[in-house]
Design a protein around this motif. Structure first.
Motif, mmCIF file in Angstrom:
data_model
loop_
_atom_site.group_PDB
_atom_site.id
_atom_site.type_symbol
_atom_site.label_atom_id
_atom_site.label_comp_id
_atom_site.label_asym_id
_atom_site.label_seq_id
_atom_site.Cartn_x
_atom_site.Cartn_y
_atom_site.Cartn_z
ATOM 1 N N UNK A 45 -20.398 -46.650 -82.022
ATOM 2 C CA UNK A 45 -20.488 -46.247 -83.428
ATOM 3 C C UNK A 45 -21.712 -46.829 -84.140
ATOM 4 N N UNK A 46 -22.145 -46.092 -85.159
ATOM 5 C CA UNK A 46 -23.248 -46.485 -86.039
ATOM 6 C C UNK A 46 -24.583 -46.586 -85.310
ATOM 7 N N UNK A 47 -24.762 -45.767 -84.290
ATOM 8 C CA UNK A 47 -25.992 -45.786 -83.499
ATOM 9 C C UNK A 47 -26.896 -44.624 -83.897
ATOM 10 N N UNK A 48 -28.216 -44.899 -83.900
ATOM 11 C CA UNK A 48 -29.223 -43.880 -84.184
ATOM 12 C C UNK A 48 -30.088 -43.677 -82.952
ATOM 13 N N UNK A 49 -30.168 -42.421 -82.470
ATOM 14 C CA UNK A 49 -31.065 -42.050 -81.371
ATOM 15 C C UNK A 49 -31.960 -40.936 -81.913
ATOM 16 N N UNK A 50 -33.263 -41.216 -82.072
ATOM 17 C CA UNK A 50 -34.133 -40.274 -82.769
ATOM 18 C C UNK A 50 -35.499 -40.185 -82.089
ATOM 19 N N UNK A 51 -35.976 -38.939 -81.929
ATOM 20 C CA UNK A 51 -37.316 -38.682 -81.394
ATOM 21 C C UNK A 51 -37.524 -39.318 -80.018
ATOM 22 N N UNK A 52 -36.541 -39.137 -79.132
ATOM 23 C CA UNK A 52 -36.573 -39.770 -77.812
ATOM 24 C C UNK A 52 -36.730 -38.737 -76.707
ATOM 25 N N UNK A 53 -37.212 -39.205 -75.558
ATOM 26 C CA UNK A 53 -37.339 -38.364 -74.377
ATOM 27 C C UNK A 53 -36.046 -38.341 -73.585
ATOM 28 N N UNK A 54 -36.151 -38.592 -72.302
ATOM 29 C CA UNK A 54 -34.999 -38.496 -71.406
ATOM 30 C C UNK A 54 -34.199 -39.792 -71.402
ATOM 31 N N UNK A 55 -32.899 -39.666 -71.616
ATOM 32 C CA UNK A 55 -31.977 -40.800 -71.513
ATOM 33 C C UNK A 55 -30.908 -40.401 -70.516
ATOM 34 N N UNK A 56 -30.868 -41.085 -69.373
ATOM 35 C CA UNK A 56 -29.959 -40.699 -68.288
ATOM 36 C C UNK A 56 -29.203 -41.910 -67.775
ATOM 37 N N UNK A 57 -27.900 -41.779 -67.735
ATOM 38 C CA UNK A 57 -27.032 -42.822 -67.187
ATOM 39 C C UNK A 57 -27.216 -44.154 -67.927
ATOM 40 N N UNK A 58 -27.121 -44.095 -69.241
ATOM 41 C CA UNK A 58 -27.316 -45.291 -70.080
ATOM 42 C C UNK A 58 -26.165 -45.419 -71.063
ATOM 43 N N UNK A 59 -25.572 -46.591 -71.120
ATOM 44 C CA UNK A 59 -24.605 -46.926 -72.164
ATOM 45 C C UNK A 59 -25.339 -47.559 -73.340
ATOM 46 N N UNK A 60 -24.973 -47.157 -74.550
ATOM 47 C CA UNK A 60 -25.663 -47.624 -75.754
ATOM 48 C C UNK A 60 -24.635 -48.266 -76.680
ATOM 49 N N UNK A 61 -24.885 -49.517 -77.072
ATOM 50 C CA UNK A 61 -23.923 -50.294 -77.845
ATOM 51 C C UNK A 61 -23.926 -49.967 -79.326
ATOM 52 N N UNK A 62 -23.024 -50.602 -80.032
ATOM 53 C CA UNK A 62 -22.802 -50.370 -81.459
ATOM 54 C C UNK A 62 -24.014 -50.779 -82.295
ATOM 55 N N UNK A 63 -24.291 -49.971 -83.331
ATOM 56 C CA UNK A 63 -25.341 -50.273 -84.319
ATOM 57 C C UNK A 63 -26.723 -50.389 -83.693
ATOM 58 N N UNK A 64 -26.925 -49.747 -82.575
ATOM 59 C CA UNK A 64 -28.219 -49.775 -81.887
ATOM 60 C C UNK A 64 -29.133 -48.692 -82.466
ATOM 61 N N UNK A 65 -30.452 -48.952 -82.394
ATOM 62 C CA UNK A 65 -31.441 -47.955 -82.787
ATOM 63 C C UNK A 65 -32.370 -47.672 -81.625
ATOM 64 N N UNK A 66 -32.471 -46.389 -81.238
ATOM 65 C CA UNK A 66 -33.447 -45.928 -80.253
ATOM 66 C C UNK A 66 -34.384 -44.971 -80.965
ATOM 67 N N UNK A 67 -35.671 -45.331 -80.987
ATOM 68 C CA UNK A 67 -36.614 -44.545 -81.774
ATOM 69 C C UNK A 67 -37.914 -44.349 -80.990
ATOM 70 N N UNK A 68 -38.180 -43.103 -80.611
ATOM 71 C CA UNK A 68 -39.437 -42.795 -79.929
ATOM 72 C C UNK A 68 -39.483 -43.212 -78.477
ATOM 73 N N UNK A 69 -38.342 -43.447 -77.873
ATOM 74 C CA UNK A 69 -38.282 -43.887 -76.476
ATOM 75 C C UNK A 69 -38.765 -42.768 -75.552
#
Length: 581
Positions: free
Chosen positions: A109-133
């Protein structure tokens, strides 16, 4: 396309290039402009992956898992003499990984994933920000509302675990890596088969098969760290090591114990072992083994390695480093993985100092009166440095014991200090378990429990926390052991006169230490330091420019605080002496 997903309330999804597949997306997440988010096979999300630090060719593998601490990794990497222990820990982690294996990933919950490429087989935790990956593959990003994690632009990472409260950004490239809590890996830093633990900051350079213990810092594009163990370490620009002899491959390793630094363009040919809080300057090809002479200068003189024991013990740089580490702890929340002892003078380094005094006295006896230097483990020690080294080490012993003694008497009284429950028959052995200073026998007991399958992997970090909580009282006990062994004062049986005389010596010693640190600091305010100031004026202009930019030694905030601290310590000691008299 959304395929085989669970999408919970208040989730916003826009512009997914290919598909979201096999994910549970929890409340209040935003997924915007992402090429793809997929789990394409049953996966442990980086858990159970083996990393090969210190030796590129293998043999020191560390298995990753979400709760990996520097202490568990240390045992896996460096206790190869205990195969039952290392195989047991790896089996525990393998079992843990099997439990969390799934063909469905999670975006908490409360996670932002924005303007990213390929994300495969990844767990993403709470309140995380992924930006431009750019790419994330086969890993876990741990994060929490108290310690959010940020993964930034152009990051490319495969087979990894990143811990809570960390920042990985600006083109960082990671392969088979663990990133601990409160770390920063950025500015195109490249790493493979490497471990980075609490509060490490690695920018621009390169790491290959390193065990970067807590507070490992490197900021320079020209710096390569390879096949080594470091902790509380600061790498100067152009720092480099070699681990390949062009015979059987890159098999050689190095150890730089806690608190050490390298100057610009420093080089060490592995194998080598450098003592705690040592300053390394120049290039060293002779495989120095100087771990029993801590707080030293290792310098290059006409192509030879010259060692000056104890020279770094009361420098302003060492004093300032120890002061700033707790202030630069970026970890948030209470679920710590690494438990860190930041004292410069602790039972581990004091035991090294005691051994160092013994070694220097033996070298003194062997030295020719006509000689200028004596060889010690592939380094040259000037004879004048031996006498000074013994003096500096003894000053450190007095400082260490006096600090503990005054603290105890101030908090209680002399009679309670005498009744402190401590065995003085011998000095306990201590180790530095990746930043946690603890008794060797305590770790031996923990190892036995692990080998006998008495501790599950979920309890390991709680055991380190317990060892950490015992440190203050055991450190006090160790100080009394040194007081008995080296100064022949038995805290249980001594008279007030003995303690009074020792405290008076400690006060005098404090004044000498403060004077040494201040003199070292004043080098930063001398005429040489003014070169480049007062661009278009005379000497008066230069001094005014320097004073306005840099200030003076008298008004420097660090030195003022240090003077105040030492003054308070001596005032406390004087009150104790008066009460005893």
């Amino acid at each position: 396309h959304i395929h085989n997903c669970t999408i919970k309330d208040q989730v916003y999804i826009k512009n997914i290039g290919c598909t979201i597949s096999h994910y549970i997306v929890e409340e209040n997440c935003m997924l915007i402009n992402v090429a793809s988010l997929t789990v394409n096979e049953e996966n442990t999300f980086g858990n159970g992956i083996n990393v090969s630090p210190v030796n590129e060719a293998g043999g020191r593998e560390v298995s990753l898992y979400n709760e990996l601490s520097v202490h568990t990794a240390y045992m896996m990497a460096f206790y190869g003499d205990k195969p039952q222990l290392t195989s047991r820990i790896r089996k525990m982690i393998s079992d843990y990984s099997a439990k969390i294996k799934s063909n469905t990933g999670r975006i908490e919950k409360n996670t932002l994933v924005m303007n990213c490429g390929t994300i495969a087989n990844v767990n993403i935790g709470e309140s995380c920000t992924l930006e431009g990956v750019t790419l994330l593959k086969n890993g876990t990003i741990n994060s929490s509302i108290d310690a959010p994690t940020y993964i930034g632009h152009d990051v490319n990472a495969c087979s990894f675990i990143i811990s809570s409260g960390s920042l990985v950004g600006d083109g960082a490239f990671l392969r088979h890596c663990f990133v601990g809590q409160g770390c920063e890996i950025a500015n195109h830093y490249t790493a493979e088969n490497s471990l980075f633990f609490a509060n490490s900051q690695c920018l621009q350079g390169e790491a290959c098969s390193i065990f970067a213990g807590p507070y490992t810092v490197t900021h320079h594009k020209s710096t390569l760290l390879i096949a080594g163990y470091y902790s509380f370490f600061n790498a100067g620009s152009g720092t480099n090591q070699s681990n390949h002899m062009y015979k059987l491959g890159p098999l050689h390793q190095g150890v730089i114990e806690r608190g050490s630094k390298t100057g610009s363009d420093s080089y060490v040919l592995w194998p080598a072992k450098i003592g705690a809080f040592t300053m390394i300057l120049g290039r060293h090809y002779g495989n120095p083994d100087i771990s029993e002479l801590p707080f030293s200068y290792l310098i290059e003189d006409n192509g030879k390695s010259v060692l000056m024991p104890g020279q770094n013990i009361f420098s302003v740089g060492t004093t300032r480093d120890v002061d700033k580490w707790p202030q630069r702890d970026k970890r948030k929340g209470h679920a710590w993985l690494d438990y860190l002892t930041t004292d410069a003078l602790n039972p581990f380094t004091i035991n090294k100092i005691l051994k160092g005094i013994e070694i220097l006295k033996q070298l003194q006896e062997k030295a020719s009166p006509q000689g200028k230097n004596i060889m010690y483990k592939n380094t040259q020690i000037p004879l004048t440095s031996i006498k000074r080294g013994i003096k500096l080490y003894e000053q450190a012993l007095i400082k260490y014991i006096g600090d503990e003694l005054t603290s105890t008497i101030k908090q209680t009284n002399f009679e309670k200090a005498k009744s402190f429950n401590a065995s003085l028959n011998h000095i306990d052995e201590w180790i530095d378990l990746g930043g946690l200073v603890c008794r060797k026998k305590s770790i031996a007991a923990l190892i036995e429990q692990i080998e006998n399958k008495e501790i599950p992997v979920e309890e390991l970090n709680a055991r380190y926390a317990l060892l950490f909580s015992h440190y203050p009282s055991l450190k006090k006990e160790h100080a009394y052991q040194v007081l008995m062994s080296y100064f022949h004062i038995n805290i249980h049986q001594c008279e007030t006169k003995e303690i009074t005389e020792f405290l008076q010596e400690w006060m005098t010693n404090n004044e000498k230490i403060l004077s040494s640190i201040t003199m070292d600091a004043k080098k930063e305010f001398n005429a040489k330091s003014m070169i480049g100031f007062g661009m278009d004026g005379d000497m008066e202009t230069k001094e005014a420019d320097f004073r306005n930019v840099r200030g003076t030694a008298e008004d420097n905030s660090f030195l003022k605080a240090l003077r105040s601290k030492f003054e308070q310590q001596n005032n406390d000691a004087q009150k104790i002496i008066e009460s005893l008299q």
